[in-house]
Design an enzyme around this catalytic site. Structure first.
Site, mmCIF file in Angstrom:
data_model
loop_
_atom_site.group_PDB
_atom_site.id
_atom_site.type_symbol
_atom_site.label_atom_id
_atom_site.label_comp_id
_atom_site.label_asym_id
_atom_site.label_seq_id
_atom_site.Cartn_x
_atom_site.Cartn_y
_atom_site.Cartn_z
ATOM 1 N N VAL A 41 0.874 -1.176 0.000
ATOM 2 C CA VAL A 41 0.000 0.000 0.000
ATOM 3 C C VAL A 41 0.914 1.229 0.000
ATOM 4 C CG1 VAL A 41 -1.795 1.291 1.209
ATOM 5 C CG2 VAL A 41 -1.920 -1.214 1.112
ATOM 6 N N GLY A 76 4.864 2.047 -4.405
ATOM 7 C CA GLY A 76 5.188 2.142 -5.833
ATOM 8 C C GLY A 76 5.841 3.464 -6.198
ATOM 9 N N CYS A 84 3.337 6.208 -6.916
ATOM 10 C CA CYS A 84 2.202 6.254 -5.989
ATOM 11 C C CYS A 84 2.289 7.464 -5.078
ATOM 12 C CB CYS A 84 2.211 5.034 -5.068
ATOM 13 S SG CYS A 84 2.214 3.495 -5.954
ATOM 14 N N GLU A 90 26.923 4.757 2.021
ATOM 15 C CA GLU A 90 28.094 3.920 1.776
ATOM 16 C C GLU A 90 27.778 2.791 0.781
ATOM 17 O OE1 GLU A 90 31.151 2.102 4.962
ATOM 18 O OE2 GLU A 90 29.292 0.956 4.766
HETATM 19 P P1 XMP Z 1 6.719 0.213 -9.048
HETATM 20 O O1 XMP Z 1 7.464 0.758 -7.849
HETATM 21 O O2 XMP Z 1 7.295 -1.064 -9.543
HETATM 22 O O3 XMP Z 1 5.244 -0.100 -8.479
HETATM 23 O O4 XMP Z 1 6.590 1.244 -10.107
HETATM 24 C C1 XMP Z 1 4.216 -0.667 -9.266
HETATM 25 C C2 XMP Z 1 2.953 -0.792 -8.428
HETATM 26 O O5 XMP Z 1 2.444 0.481 -8.064
HETATM 27 C C3 XMP Z 1 1.045 0.365 -7.751
HETATM 28 N N1 XMP Z 1 0.326 1.469 -8.394
HETATM 29 C C4 XMP Z 1 -0.168 2.559 -7.754
HETATM 30 N N2 XMP Z 1 -0.190 2.881 -6.439
HETATM 31 N N3 XMP Z 1 -1.256 4.937 -6.981
HETATM 32 C C5 XMP Z 1 -0.758 4.081 -6.050
HETATM 33 O O6 XMP Z 1 -0.800 4.388 -4.851
HETATM 34 C C6 XMP Z 1 -1.267 4.677 -8.311
HETATM 35 O O7 XMP Z 1 -1.712 5.497 -9.129
HETATM 36 C C7 XMP Z 1 -0.711 3.413 -8.723
HETATM 37 N N4 XMP Z 1 -0.566 2.810 -9.933
HETATM 38 C C8 XMP Z 1 0.062 1.629 -9.695
HETATM 39 C C9 XMP Z 1 0.596 -0.978 -8.264
HETATM 40 O O8 XMP Z 1 0.438 -1.818 -7.138
HETATM 41 C C10 XMP Z 1 1.763 -1.403 -9.152
HETATM 42 O O9 XMP Z 1 1.862 -2.805 -9.316
#
Ligand code: XMP
Length: 494
Positions: A310, A313, A316, A485
Protein backbone atom coordinates in the site's frame (compact mmCIF):
# COMPACT_ATOMS: atom_id res chain seq x y z
CA UNK A 1 -1.51 10.20 33.92
CA UNK A 2 -2.25 8.31 30.72
CA UNK A 3 -5.38 6.22 30.66
CA UNK A 4 -5.06 2.51 29.85
CA UNK A 5 -6.56 3.06 26.41
CA UNK A 6 -3.97 5.66 25.43
CA UNK A 7 -1.10 3.69 26.96
CA UNK A 8 -2.15 0.79 24.79
CA UNK A 9 -2.31 2.91 21.65
CA UNK A 10 1.09 4.47 22.36
CA UNK A 11 2.67 1.13 23.13
CA UNK A 12 1.37 -0.22 19.84
CA UNK A 13 2.62 2.84 18.02
CA UNK A 14 6.11 2.43 19.37
CA UNK A 15 6.17 -1.31 18.87
CA UNK A 16 5.63 -1.42 15.16
CA UNK A 17 8.30 0.39 13.26
CA UNK A 18 7.88 0.36 9.53
CA UNK A 19 11.02 -0.43 7.58
CA UNK A 20 11.66 -0.54 3.91
CA UNK A 21 14.33 -1.87 1.59
CA UNK A 22 16.95 0.84 2.18
CA UNK A 23 16.63 0.51 5.95
CA UNK A 24 18.19 -2.94 5.97
CA UNK A 25 20.85 -5.21 4.55
CA UNK A 26 21.19 -8.98 4.67
CA UNK A 27 24.08 -10.54 6.57
CA UNK A 28 26.40 -12.61 4.39
CA UNK A 29 26.23 -16.28 5.45
CA UNK A 30 28.58 -19.24 5.18
CA UNK A 31 27.93 -20.63 1.74
CA UNK A 32 28.90 -23.80 -0.07
CA UNK A 33 27.70 -22.45 -3.40
CA UNK A 34 30.52 -22.39 -5.92
CA UNK A 35 28.69 -21.08 -8.95
CA UNK A 36 25.61 -18.90 -9.17
CA UNK A 37 24.27 -21.38 -11.68
CA UNK A 38 23.83 -23.88 -8.85
CA UNK A 39 20.90 -21.99 -7.37
CA UNK A 40 17.28 -22.50 -8.35
CA UNK A 41 15.00 -19.49 -8.58
CA UNK A 42 11.85 -21.62 -8.79
CA UNK A 43 8.94 -20.28 -6.83
CA UNK A 44 5.15 -20.13 -6.59
CA UNK A 45 2.99 -17.38 -8.08
CA UNK A 46 -0.19 -18.83 -6.59
CA UNK A 47 -1.04 -21.95 -4.62
CA UNK A 48 -0.90 -24.00 -7.82
CA UNK A 49 1.11 -22.02 -10.38
CA UNK A 50 4.87 -22.55 -10.26
CA UNK A 51 7.31 -20.19 -11.94
CA UNK A 52 11.00 -20.53 -12.74
CA UNK A 53 11.71 -16.93 -11.74
CA UNK A 54 9.91 -14.77 -9.17
CA UNK A 55 9.11 -11.85 -11.48
CA UNK A 56 5.58 -10.59 -12.20
CA UNK A 57 4.85 -7.55 -14.39
CA UNK A 58 2.42 -4.97 -13.04
CA UNK A 59 -1.20 -4.69 -14.21
CA UNK A 60 -0.76 -1.12 -15.45
CA UNK A 61 -1.59 0.39 -18.81
CA UNK A 62 1.98 1.61 -19.33
CA UNK A 63 3.44 -1.79 -18.39
CA UNK A 64 1.56 -4.96 -19.29
CA UNK A 65 -0.29 -5.85 -22.45
CA UNK A 66 0.41 -8.95 -24.54
CA UNK A 67 3.94 -7.99 -25.66
CA UNK A 68 5.14 -7.60 -22.05
CA UNK A 69 3.27 -10.69 -20.85
CA UNK A 70 4.90 -12.75 -23.63
CA UNK A 71 8.38 -11.42 -22.79
CA UNK A 72 8.01 -12.06 -19.05
CA UNK A 73 6.54 -15.55 -19.51
CA UNK A 74 9.35 -16.52 -21.90
CA UNK A 75 11.88 -15.65 -19.19
CA UNK A 76 10.01 -17.77 -16.63
CA UNK A 77 7.82 -15.21 -14.85
CA UNK A 78 4.27 -14.07 -15.54
CA UNK A 79 2.58 -10.85 -16.70
CA UNK A 80 -0.76 -9.49 -15.51
CA UNK A 81 -2.69 -7.91 -18.39
CA UNK A 82 -4.18 -4.63 -17.12
CA UNK A 83 -7.94 -4.10 -16.90
CA UNK A 84 -8.17 -0.46 -17.93
CA UNK A 85 -9.76 -1.21 -21.26
CA UNK A 86 -12.87 -2.92 -22.58
CA UNK A 87 -13.44 -6.61 -21.85
CA UNK A 88 -13.07 -7.32 -25.55
CA UNK A 89 -9.63 -5.68 -25.77
CA UNK A 90 -8.36 -7.34 -22.63
CA UNK A 91 -9.53 -10.74 -23.85
CA UNK A 92 -7.79 -10.20 -27.16
CA UNK A 93 -4.51 -9.43 -25.31
CA UNK A 94 -4.85 -12.69 -23.37
CA UNK A 95 -5.48 -14.60 -26.60
CA UNK A 96 -2.35 -13.10 -28.19
CA UNK A 97 -0.24 -14.45 -25.33
CA UNK A 98 -1.90 -17.85 -25.51
CA UNK A 99 -1.18 -18.09 -29.23
CA UNK A 100 2.44 -16.94 -28.97
CA UNK A 101 5.02 -19.70 -29.35
CA UNK A 102 2.83 -22.61 -28.31
CA UNK A 103 3.55 -25.99 -29.80
CA UNK A 104 0.33 -26.53 -31.64
CA UNK A 105 -2.16 -23.74 -32.21
CA UNK A 106 -5.50 -25.46 -31.68
CA UNK A 107 -7.57 -22.98 -33.59
CA UNK A 108 -5.39 -21.51 -36.35
CA UNK A 109 -6.51 -18.45 -38.31
CA UNK A 110 -8.17 -19.43 -41.57
CA UNK A 111 -9.57 -17.82 -44.68
CA UNK A 112 -11.90 -18.95 -47.48
CA UNK A 113 -10.64 -19.66 -51.02
CA UNK A 114 -12.84 -16.95 -52.53
CA UNK A 115 -11.39 -14.19 -50.32
CA UNK A 116 -9.21 -11.61 -52.05
CA UNK A 117 -5.50 -11.02 -51.56
CA UNK A 118 -6.20 -7.71 -49.82
CA UNK A 119 -8.57 -9.46 -47.37
CA UNK A 120 -5.90 -12.07 -46.67
CA UNK A 121 -3.28 -9.34 -46.11
CA UNK A 122 -5.61 -7.50 -43.73
CA UNK A 123 -6.37 -10.71 -41.75
CA UNK A 124 -2.66 -11.50 -41.43
CA UNK A 125 -1.93 -7.94 -40.30
CA UNK A 126 -4.79 -7.93 -37.77
CA UNK A 127 -3.66 -11.14 -36.10
CA UNK A 128 0.06 -10.58 -36.56
CA UNK A 129 0.65 -13.85 -38.44
CA UNK A 130 2.59 -14.61 -41.62
CA UNK A 131 0.20 -17.12 -43.14
CA UNK A 132 -3.36 -18.49 -43.09
CA UNK A 133 -4.87 -21.89 -43.67
CA UNK A 134 -7.35 -21.90 -46.54
CA UNK A 135 -10.46 -23.90 -45.66
CA UNK A 136 -13.97 -24.51 -46.97
CA UNK A 137 -17.09 -24.00 -44.86
CA UNK A 138 -16.62 -27.37 -43.17
CA UNK A 139 -13.03 -26.43 -42.20
CA UNK A 140 -11.57 -28.92 -44.67
CA UNK A 141 -8.04 -27.95 -45.63
CA UNK A 142 -7.72 -26.58 -49.19
CA UNK A 143 -4.30 -24.93 -49.00
CA UNK A 144 -2.01 -22.45 -47.24
CA UNK A 145 -1.51 -18.81 -48.17
CA UNK A 146 1.47 -16.86 -46.82
CA UNK A 147 2.85 -13.32 -47.07
CA UNK A 148 5.24 -14.47 -49.76
CA UNK A 149 2.42 -15.94 -51.89
CA UNK A 150 0.56 -12.63 -52.05
CA UNK A 151 3.43 -10.16 -52.08
CA UNK A 152 3.26 -9.24 -55.77
CA UNK A 153 -0.36 -10.18 -56.47
CA UNK A 154 -3.02 -7.59 -57.37
CA UNK A 155 -5.36 -6.73 -54.46
CA UNK A 156 -8.37 -8.32 -56.11
CA UNK A 157 -6.69 -11.65 -56.97
CA UNK A 158 -8.33 -14.60 -55.24
CA UNK A 159 -6.67 -16.59 -52.48
CA UNK A 160 -7.37 -19.89 -54.27
CA UNK A 161 -5.24 -18.73 -57.22
CA UNK A 162 -2.13 -17.91 -55.22
CA UNK A 163 -2.20 -20.39 -52.32
CA UNK A 164 -0.12 -23.55 -52.10
CA UNK A 165 -2.79 -26.19 -52.76
CA UNK A 166 -3.55 -29.12 -50.45
CA UNK A 167 -1.96 -31.62 -52.86
CA UNK A 168 1.45 -29.95 -52.32
CA UNK A 169 1.18 -29.59 -48.55
CA UNK A 170 2.84 -31.71 -45.91
CA UNK A 171 0.40 -32.30 -43.04
CA UNK A 172 0.45 -34.33 -39.82
CA UNK A 173 -2.08 -36.02 -37.64
CA UNK A 174 -3.23 -34.28 -34.44
CA UNK A 175 -1.28 -36.63 -32.15
CA UNK A 176 2.14 -35.76 -33.65
CA UNK A 177 4.73 -35.03 -30.93
CA UNK A 178 7.34 -32.31 -30.90
CA UNK A 179 10.26 -34.55 -31.92
CA UNK A 180 8.39 -35.95 -34.94
CA UNK A 181 7.27 -32.43 -35.89
CA UNK A 182 10.89 -31.28 -35.74
CA UNK A 183 11.88 -34.13 -38.10
CA UNK A 184 9.13 -33.22 -40.57
CA UNK A 185 10.28 -29.59 -40.64
CA UNK A 186 13.87 -30.73 -41.24
CA UNK A 187 12.99 -33.27 -43.93
CA UNK A 188 10.62 -31.09 -45.94
CA UNK A 189 12.12 -27.64 -45.23
CA UNK A 190 8.66 -26.26 -44.54
CA UNK A 191 7.56 -23.51 -42.12
CA UNK A 192 3.97 -24.50 -41.37
CA UNK A 193 2.63 -27.93 -40.53
CA UNK A 194 -1.19 -28.12 -40.52
CA UNK A 195 -2.71 -30.82 -38.32
CA UNK A 196 -5.72 -32.52 -39.92
CA UNK A 197 -8.01 -35.33 -38.83
CA UNK A 198 -8.88 -38.39 -40.95
CA UNK A 199 -11.47 -36.38 -42.92
CA UNK A 200 -8.95 -33.62 -43.75
CA UNK A 201 -10.54 -31.21 -41.28
CA UNK A 202 -8.16 -28.67 -39.69
CA UNK A 203 -7.58 -29.33 -35.99
CA UNK A 204 -4.35 -27.41 -35.43
CA UNK A 205 -1.17 -25.90 -36.78
CA UNK A 206 2.49 -26.15 -35.81
CA UNK A 207 4.87 -23.45 -37.07
CA UNK A 208 8.65 -23.74 -37.28
CA UNK A 209 9.13 -20.45 -35.39
CA UNK A 210 7.19 -21.84 -32.45
CA UNK A 211 9.43 -24.88 -32.30
CA UNK A 212 12.55 -22.72 -32.49
CA UNK A 213 11.24 -20.42 -29.77
CA UNK A 214 10.48 -23.35 -27.54
CA UNK A 215 14.14 -24.27 -27.38
CA UNK A 216 15.16 -20.60 -27.11
CA UNK A 217 13.21 -20.19 -23.86
CA UNK A 218 13.76 -23.29 -21.75
CA UNK A 219 12.59 -21.58 -18.54
CA UNK A 220 9.35 -20.24 -20.02
CA UNK A 221 6.18 -20.45 -17.94
CA UNK A 222 3.88 -22.82 -19.81
CA UNK A 223 0.45 -24.27 -19.13
CA UNK A 224 -0.42 -27.94 -19.50
CA UNK A 225 -0.89 -27.46 -23.26
CA UNK A 226 2.54 -25.87 -23.67
CA UNK A 227 1.16 -22.35 -24.11
CA UNK A 228 2.74 -19.34 -22.37
CA UNK A 229 1.05 -18.50 -19.08
CA UNK A 230 -0.67 -15.20 -18.46
CA UNK A 231 -2.70 -13.60 -15.69
CA UNK A 232 -5.34 -10.91 -16.13
CA UNK A 233 -6.61 -8.21 -13.81
CA UNK A 234 -10.22 -7.48 -12.87
CA UNK A 235 -11.87 -4.91 -10.59
CA UNK A 236 -14.79 -5.24 -8.19
CA UNK A 237 -17.64 -3.60 -10.06
CA UNK A 238 -20.62 -5.48 -11.52
CA UNK A 239 -18.93 -5.96 -14.89
CA UNK A 240 -15.96 -7.69 -13.21
CA UNK A 241 -17.84 -10.98 -13.09
CA UNK A 242 -18.47 -10.89 -16.87
CA UNK A 243 -14.87 -9.82 -17.35
CA UNK A 244 -13.63 -12.72 -15.22
CA UNK A 245 -15.72 -15.23 -17.18
CA UNK A 246 -14.51 -13.88 -20.52
CA UNK A 247 -10.85 -13.90 -19.42
CA UNK A 248 -11.03 -17.46 -18.14
CA UNK A 249 -12.80 -18.44 -21.38
CA UNK A 250 -9.89 -16.93 -23.32
CA UNK A 251 -7.42 -19.09 -21.40
CA UNK A 252 -6.10 -16.78 -18.65
CA UNK A 253 -4.23 -18.87 -16.09
CA UNK A 254 -5.08 -16.63 -13.15
CA UNK A 255 -7.32 -13.70 -12.30
CA UNK A 256 -5.96 -10.84 -10.24
CA UNK A 257 -8.45 -8.76 -8.28
CA UNK A 258 -6.53 -5.56 -8.57
CA UNK A 259 -7.63 -2.68 -6.36
CA UNK A 260 -5.71 -0.19 -4.26
CA UNK A 261 -7.46 -1.12 -0.99
CA UNK A 262 -7.73 -4.90 -1.11
CA UNK A 263 -8.82 -5.29 2.50
CA UNK A 264 -12.35 -4.24 1.63
CA UNK A 265 -15.81 -5.78 1.72
CA UNK A 266 -16.05 -5.36 -2.07
CA UNK A 267 -12.95 -7.46 -2.69
CA UNK A 268 -14.07 -10.15 -0.24
CA UNK A 269 -17.50 -10.24 -1.87
CA UNK A 270 -16.03 -10.48 -5.37
CA UNK A 271 -13.63 -13.21 -4.28
CA UNK A 272 -16.45 -15.25 -2.72
CA UNK A 273 -18.61 -14.82 -5.79
CA UNK A 274 -15.80 -15.98 -8.10
CA UNK A 275 -15.12 -18.98 -5.87
CA UNK A 276 -18.81 -19.89 -6.06
CA UNK A 277 -18.71 -19.63 -9.84
CA UNK A 278 -15.42 -21.40 -10.55
CA UNK A 279 -14.93 -23.57 -7.47
CA UNK A 280 -11.27 -24.43 -7.05
CA UNK A 281 -10.62 -24.59 -10.78
CA UNK A 282 -9.39 -21.05 -11.14
CA UNK A 283 -6.43 -19.34 -9.48
CA UNK A 284 -7.52 -15.98 -8.03
CA UNK A 285 -5.01 -13.49 -6.69
CA UNK A 286 -6.34 -10.65 -4.54
CA UNK A 287 -4.93 -7.40 -3.16
CA UNK A 288 -3.48 -5.07 -2.22
CA UNK A 289 -3.16 -5.39 1.52
CA UNK A 290 -0.42 -4.49 3.98
CA UNK A 291 -1.51 -6.10 7.26
CA UNK A 292 -1.92 -9.55 8.81
CA UNK A 293 -5.67 -9.05 9.07
CA UNK A 294 -5.85 -8.21 5.38
CA UNK A 295 -4.07 -11.47 4.51
CA UNK A 296 -6.24 -13.53 6.84
CA UNK A 297 -9.49 -12.14 5.46
CA UNK A 298 -8.52 -12.58 1.80
CA UNK A 299 -7.11 -16.05 2.39
CA UNK A 300 -10.31 -17.05 4.20
CA UNK A 301 -12.38 -15.76 1.28
CA UNK A 302 -10.45 -18.05 -1.08
CA UNK A 303 -7.45 -16.11 -2.45
CA UNK A 304 -4.84 -18.27 -4.21
CA UNK A 305 -2.15 -15.63 -3.62
CA UNK A 306 -2.16 -12.21 -1.98
CA UNK A 307 -0.61 -9.03 -3.31
CA UNK A 308 1.05 -6.84 -0.69
CA UNK A 309 1.84 -3.15 -1.00
CA UNK A 310 0.00 0.00 0.00
CA UNK A 311 1.83 3.02 -1.33
CA UNK A 312 5.40 1.79 -2.03
CA UNK A 313 5.19 2.14 -5.83
CA UNK A 314 7.41 4.60 -7.66
CA UNK A 315 4.45 6.58 -9.05
CA UNK A 316 2.20 6.25 -5.99
CA UNK A 317 1.11 9.13 -3.81
CA UNK A 318 -1.36 7.23 -1.61
CA UNK A 319 0.76 7.73 1.50
CA UNK A 320 1.00 11.46 0.88
CA UNK A 321 -2.64 11.93 -0.11
CA UNK A 322 -4.32 9.55 2.32
CA UNK A 323 -1.70 9.26 5.04
CA UNK A 324 -2.10 5.49 4.84
CA UNK A 325 0.41 2.74 4.10
CA UNK A 326 3.03 0.43 5.55
CA UNK A 327 6.69 0.60 4.56
CA UNK A 328 7.11 -2.28 2.16
CA UNK A 329 9.63 -4.52 3.92
CA UNK A 330 7.62 -4.53 7.14
CA UNK A 331 4.40 -5.05 5.18
CA UNK A 332 5.88 -8.08 3.40
CA UNK A 333 7.23 -9.55 6.65
CA UNK A 334 3.95 -9.17 8.54
CA UNK A 335 1.88 -10.47 5.65
CA UNK A 336 4.18 -13.38 4.85
CA UNK A 337 4.07 -14.53 8.45
CA UNK A 338 0.28 -14.57 8.37
CA UNK A 339 0.14 -16.19 4.92
CA UNK A 340 2.59 -18.98 5.64
CA UNK A 341 0.31 -20.95 7.93
CA UNK A 342 -2.46 -20.67 5.34
CA UNK A 343 -0.23 -21.85 2.46
CA UNK A 344 -0.90 -18.74 0.40
CA UNK A 345 2.04 -17.13 -1.48
CA UNK A 346 2.71 -13.40 -1.13
CA UNK A 347 3.45 -11.10 -4.08
CA UNK A 348 5.50 -8.04 -3.01
CA UNK A 349 4.02 -5.31 -5.19
CA UNK A 350 5.73 -1.95 -5.67
CA UNK A 351 8.92 -0.16 -4.74
CA UNK A 352 11.34 -2.64 -6.32
CA UNK A 353 14.23 -0.55 -7.69
CA UNK A 354 16.71 -3.28 -8.53
CA UNK A 355 17.86 -6.82 -7.82
CA UNK A 356 18.91 -6.01 -4.23
CA UNK A 357 15.29 -5.16 -3.43
CA UNK A 358 14.14 -8.43 -5.04
CA UNK A 359 16.49 -10.38 -2.76
CA UNK A 360 15.29 -8.49 0.32
CA UNK A 361 11.59 -8.91 -0.56
CA UNK A 362 12.00 -12.67 -1.05
CA UNK A 363 14.14 -13.00 2.08
CA UNK A 364 11.35 -11.19 3.96
CA UNK A 365 8.88 -13.87 2.88
CA UNK A 366 7.46 -12.91 -0.52
CA UNK A 367 7.30 -15.64 -3.16
CA UNK A 368 7.35 -13.24 -6.11
CA UNK A 369 7.78 -9.52 -6.73
CA UNK A 370 5.61 -7.37 -8.96
CA UNK A 371 7.46 -4.69 -10.91
CA UNK A 372 6.14 -1.67 -12.75
CA UNK A 373 8.74 1.05 -13.23
CA UNK A 374 11.61 -1.32 -13.95
CA UNK A 375 9.75 -2.68 -16.98
CA UNK A 376 8.00 0.54 -18.04
CA UNK A 377 10.99 1.79 -20.03
CA UNK A 378 11.38 -1.34 -22.15
CA UNK A 379 10.45 -2.08 -25.75
CA UNK A 380 7.58 -4.32 -24.66
CA UNK A 381 5.67 -1.78 -22.54
CA UNK A 382 2.78 -0.02 -24.30
CA UNK A 383 3.54 3.45 -25.63
CA UNK A 384 6.18 5.03 -27.81
CA UNK A 385 9.75 6.02 -27.03
CA UNK A 386 10.10 9.81 -26.86
CA UNK A 387 13.30 11.80 -27.05
CA UNK A 388 13.63 14.53 -24.40
CA UNK A 389 16.78 16.56 -23.94
CA UNK A 390 18.58 14.11 -26.19
CA UNK A 391 17.59 11.12 -24.03
CA UNK A 392 15.24 8.30 -24.97
CA UNK A 393 12.37 7.92 -22.51
CA UNK A 394 8.93 6.35 -22.11
CA UNK A 395 5.91 7.49 -20.16
CA UNK A 396 4.94 5.63 -16.99
CA UNK A 397 1.90 6.52 -14.93
CA UNK A 398 0.16 5.44 -11.76
CA UNK A 399 -3.25 3.93 -12.44
CA UNK A 400 -4.76 6.40 -9.98
CA UNK A 401 -3.00 9.38 -11.59
CA UNK A 402 -5.10 12.16 -13.01
CA UNK A 403 -4.66 11.35 -16.70
CA UNK A 404 -5.04 7.60 -16.21
CA UNK A 405 -8.36 8.22 -14.44
CA UNK A 406 -9.59 10.74 -16.97
CA UNK A 407 -8.60 8.49 -19.87
CA UNK A 408 -10.57 5.58 -18.41
CA UNK A 409 -13.62 7.68 -17.74
CA UNK A 410 -13.68 8.71 -21.38
CA UNK A 411 -12.92 5.22 -22.73
CA UNK A 412 -15.05 2.97 -20.59
CA UNK A 413 -16.98 5.05 -18.11
CA UNK A 414 -16.50 2.45 -15.42
CA UNK A 415 -14.00 1.84 -12.69
CA UNK A 416 -13.75 1.33 -8.97
CA UNK A 417 -14.18 5.00 -8.24
CA UNK A 418 -17.30 6.82 -7.28
CA UNK A 419 -18.70 8.51 -10.39
CA UNK A 420 -17.88 12.19 -10.18
CA UNK A 421 -19.89 15.06 -11.51
CA UNK A 422 -17.08 17.06 -12.97
CA UNK A 423 -13.92 15.66 -14.56
CA UNK A 424 -11.83 18.43 -13.04
CA UNK A 425 -12.62 17.00 -9.62
CA UNK A 426 -10.44 14.02 -10.43
CA UNK A 427 -7.40 16.10 -9.63
CA UNK A 428 -8.45 15.98 -5.97
CA UNK A 429 -8.70 12.21 -6.03
CA UNK A 430 -5.44 11.37 -7.78
CA UNK A 431 -3.18 9.02 -5.82
CA UNK A 432 -0.51 8.62 -8.43
CA UNK A 433 1.61 10.61 -10.86
CA UNK A 434 2.63 10.52 -14.52
CA UNK A 435 6.35 10.35 -15.14
CA UNK A 436 9.09 9.85 -17.70
CA UNK A 437 11.34 6.83 -17.24
CA UNK A 438 14.55 6.11 -19.18
CA UNK A 439 14.23 3.82 -22.19
CA UNK A 440 15.96 0.59 -21.18
CA UNK A 441 15.83 -1.72 -24.21
CA UNK A 442 14.37 -5.20 -24.04
CA UNK A 443 12.35 -6.51 -21.10
CA UNK A 444 14.36 -9.75 -21.27
CA UNK A 445 17.59 -7.84 -20.50
CA UNK A 446 16.04 -6.08 -17.51
CA UNK A 447 14.63 -9.37 -16.18
CA UNK A 448 17.90 -11.24 -16.69
CA UNK A 449 19.74 -8.57 -14.70
CA UNK A 450 17.25 -8.89 -11.86
CA UNK A 451 17.61 -12.67 -11.86
CA UNK A 452 21.42 -12.50 -12.00
CA UNK A 453 21.38 -10.21 -8.95
CA UNK A 454 18.97 -12.56 -7.19
CA UNK A 455 21.27 -15.51 -7.86
CA UNK A 456 24.14 -13.51 -6.42
CA UNK A 457 22.12 -12.67 -3.28
CA UNK A 458 21.16 -16.32 -2.88
CA UNK A 459 24.77 -17.42 -3.07
CA UNK A 460 25.84 -14.80 -0.44
CA UNK A 461 23.15 -16.22 1.83
CA UNK A 462 24.06 -19.84 1.11
CA UNK A 463 20.58 -20.62 -0.23
CA UNK A 464 20.30 -23.03 -3.14
CA UNK A 465 16.56 -22.42 -3.26
CA UNK A 466 14.50 -19.38 -2.37
CA UNK A 467 13.13 -21.31 0.60
CA UNK A 468 16.66 -22.06 1.84
CA UNK A 469 17.72 -18.45 1.34
CA UNK A 470 14.78 -17.30 3.42
CA UNK A 471 15.68 -19.65 6.25
CA UNK A 472 19.25 -18.32 6.28
CA UNK A 473 18.26 -14.68 5.99
CA UNK A 474 19.15 -12.29 8.80
CA UNK A 475 18.51 -8.61 8.31
CA UNK A 476 20.45 -5.81 9.98
CA UNK A 477 19.15 -2.29 10.19
CA UNK A 478 21.44 0.34 8.80
CA UNK A 479 21.95 4.08 9.26
CA UNK A 480 21.57 6.78 6.62
CA UNK A 481 25.38 6.95 6.51
CA UNK A 482 25.41 3.23 5.72
CA UNK A 483 22.86 3.76 2.93
CA UNK A 484 25.21 6.33 1.41
CA UNK A 485 28.09 3.92 1.78
CA UNK A 486 26.11 1.26 -0.09
CA UNK A 487 25.86 3.30 -3.29
CA UNK A 488 28.92 4.29 -5.34
CA UNK A 489 30.50 7.20 -3.44
CA UNK A 490 33.43 9.58 -3.43
CA UNK A 491 34.18 8.95 -7.08
CA UNK A 492 33.28 10.72 -10.26
CA UNK A 493 31.36 8.14 -12.27
CA UNK A 494 32.22 7.67 -15.91
P1 XMP B 1 6.72 0.21 -9.05
O1 XMP B 1 7.46 0.76 -7.85
O2 XMP B 1 7.30 -1.06 -9.54
O3 XMP B 1 5.24 -0.10 -8.48
O4 XMP B 1 6.59 1.24 -10.11
C1 XMP B 1 4.22 -0.67 -9.27
C2 XMP B 1 2.95 -0.79 -8.43
O5 XMP B 1 2.44 0.48 -8.06
C3 XMP B 1 1.05 0.36 -7.75
N1 XMP B 1 0.33 1.47 -8.39
C4 XMP B 1 -0.17 2.56 -7.75
N2 XMP B 1 -0.19 2.88 -6.44
N3 XMP B 1 -1.26 4.94 -6.98
C5 XMP B 1 -0.76 4.08 -6.05
O6 XMP B 1 -0.80 4.39 -4.85
C6 XMP B 1 -1.27 4.68 -8.31
O7 XMP B 1 -1.71 5.50 -9.13
C7 XMP B 1 -0.71 3.41 -8.72
N4 XMP B 1 -0.57 2.81 -9.93
C8 XMP B 1 0.06 1.63 -9.69
C9 XMP B 1 0.60 -0.98 -8.26
O8 XMP B 1 0.44 -1.82 -7.14
C10 XMP B 1 1.76 -1.40 -9.15
O9 XMP B 1 1.86 -2.80 -9.32
Amino acid sequence: MLGAFWRDILARLLDVEGLTFDDVLLLPKRSGIVSRREVSTKTRFTRRIELNIPIVSAAMDTVTESAMAIAVAREGGIGVIHRFTTIENQVSEVIKVKRADNIAIEDPYTIGPEATVSQAAETMRRYGVSGLLVVDRGRHLLGVVTHRDILFQPDDALVRDCMTPRSELVVAEPSVDIERAREIFREHKIEKLPLVDSSNRVVGLITSTDIVKRSMYPLASRDSKGRLMVAAAIGVKEESIDRAEALIGAGADALVIDVAHGHSEMVIKTLRKLRQMFGDDVEIVAGNVATREGVEDLAAAGASAIKVGVGPGSVCTTRIVAGVGVPQLTAVMMCAEAAESMGVPIIADGGIRGSGDVVKALAAGASTVMVGRLLAGTDESPGAVVVRNGKKQKIYRGMASLYAMLGREVRMNSDDMEPLLDASEYSYYAEGVEAYVPYTGSAADVIRQLVAGLRSGMSYLGGRTIEEMRKNAEFIRISQAAVRESYPHDVERV
